[in-house]
Design an enzyme around this catalytic site. Structure first.
Site, PDB file in Angstrom:
ATOM      1  N   TYR A 179       1.318  -1.526  -0.055  1.00  0.00           N
ATOM      2  CA  TYR A 179       0.171   0.375  -0.367  1.00  0.00           C
ATOM      3  C   TYR A 179       0.804   1.296   0.270  1.00  0.00           C
ATOM      4  O   TYR A 179       2.366   1.122   0.451  1.00  0.00           O
ATOM      5  CB  TYR A 179      -0.836   0.123   1.046  1.00  0.00           C
ATOM      6  N   CYS A 180       0.135   2.478  -0.429  1.00  0.00           N
ATOM      7  CA  CYS A 180       0.839   3.811  -0.337  1.00  0.00           C
ATOM      8  C   CYS A 180       0.121   4.361   0.104  1.00  0.00           C
ATOM      9  O   CYS A 180      -0.497   4.703   0.960  1.00  0.00           O
ATOM     10  CB  CYS A 180       1.909   3.048  -1.858  1.00  0.00           C
ATOM     11  N   ARG A 181      -0.168   5.382  -0.768  1.00  0.00           N
ATOM     12  CA  ARG A 181      -0.861   7.048  -0.723  1.00  0.00           C
ATOM     13  C   ARG A 181      -2.678   6.490  -0.932  1.00  0.00           C
ATOM     14  O   ARG A 181      -3.174   7.376  -0.806  1.00  0.00           O
ATOM     15  CB  ARG A 181      -0.030   8.464  -0.651  1.00  0.00           C
TER      16      ARG A 181
END
Length: 220
Positions: A179-181
């Site tokens: 996951y990121c932003r």
């Protein structure tokens, strides 16, 4: 109509317009999304967003005038931050509305998924269920400062720009969830393609850390 009503109505609409105008710009939305991950200096924001310091500063001032962001001073350093958790909620709501009313938004997301060969993104409920198993390795692709500000429970920080050289640290006998932003960010999809091509069993989670926190708090 009572003149007081007209004056009040026009004045409050003007305040709402002030916030709306501050959001009506790609650069400012990008900066706001970065600050929602955690406090940052102008220099860090400029580097991350691939902007000049002057352009970054100018757009931050507009966000500051709308009171969406504030500053913290530490000697000669100035750090920007979002002024309220509701600013993060506003970002989430904007994306939700775009997905609901703009077919182009859904098309962009589907195109990215198809181009990267990414699996269907996990929902919050999907991920919560997977984290109850020891067969999942959760990877936070954001920079170390954002990870330190807040991250998902049990996550390991492997910033995207370090992913290729640190693949040997990742377990091949577990499902990797990256996951990121959130939905305004393509890093998780691209990273999942890289890891899949390297032989990993991988899934994506495209919600933000604060979306996870909000849902988790509401269901306690």
């Amino acid at each position: 109509m009572d003149e007081r009503i007209t004056q009040y109505r026009d004045a409050v609409y003007e305040q709402v317009v002030k916030v709306g105008k501050s959001l009506g710009n790609v650069t400012r939305l990008q900066l706001l999304n970065l600050l929602a991950q955690g406090p940052k200096t102008v220099e860090v924001l400029a580097s991350t967003a691939n902007l000049s310091v002057a352009t970054t500063s100018r757009n931050l001032q507009i966000l500051k005038q709308a009171n969406l962001v504030g500053i913290e001073r530490d000697k000669n350093f100035i750090t920007y931050r979002v002024n309220s958790e509701r600013v993060k909620q506003l970002m989430t709501m904007l994306v939700d509305i775009c997905e609901e009313v703009l077919p182009e938004m859904t098309t962009l997301q589907k195109t990215l998924t198809a181009e990267t060969g990414s699996p269907k993104a996990l929902t919050i409920e999907d991920l919560r269920g997977k984290l109850m198993s020891e067969d999942v390795c959760l990877i936070d692709l954001r920079p170390a400062d954002e990870f330190a500000s807040r991250h998902l429970p049990g996550a390991r920080n492997v910033p995207y720009d370090q992913l290729e050289r640190r693949q040997s640290e990742l377990p091949k006998d577990k499902e990797i969830v990256v996951y990121c932003r959130g939905r305004l960010c393509a890093y998780a999809n691209v990273a999942s393609q890289q890891l899949h091509d390297a032989g990993f069993n991988v899934a994506t989670f495209n919600q933000t850390v604060w979306e996870w926190s909000a849902i988790s708090s509401a269901t306690r």
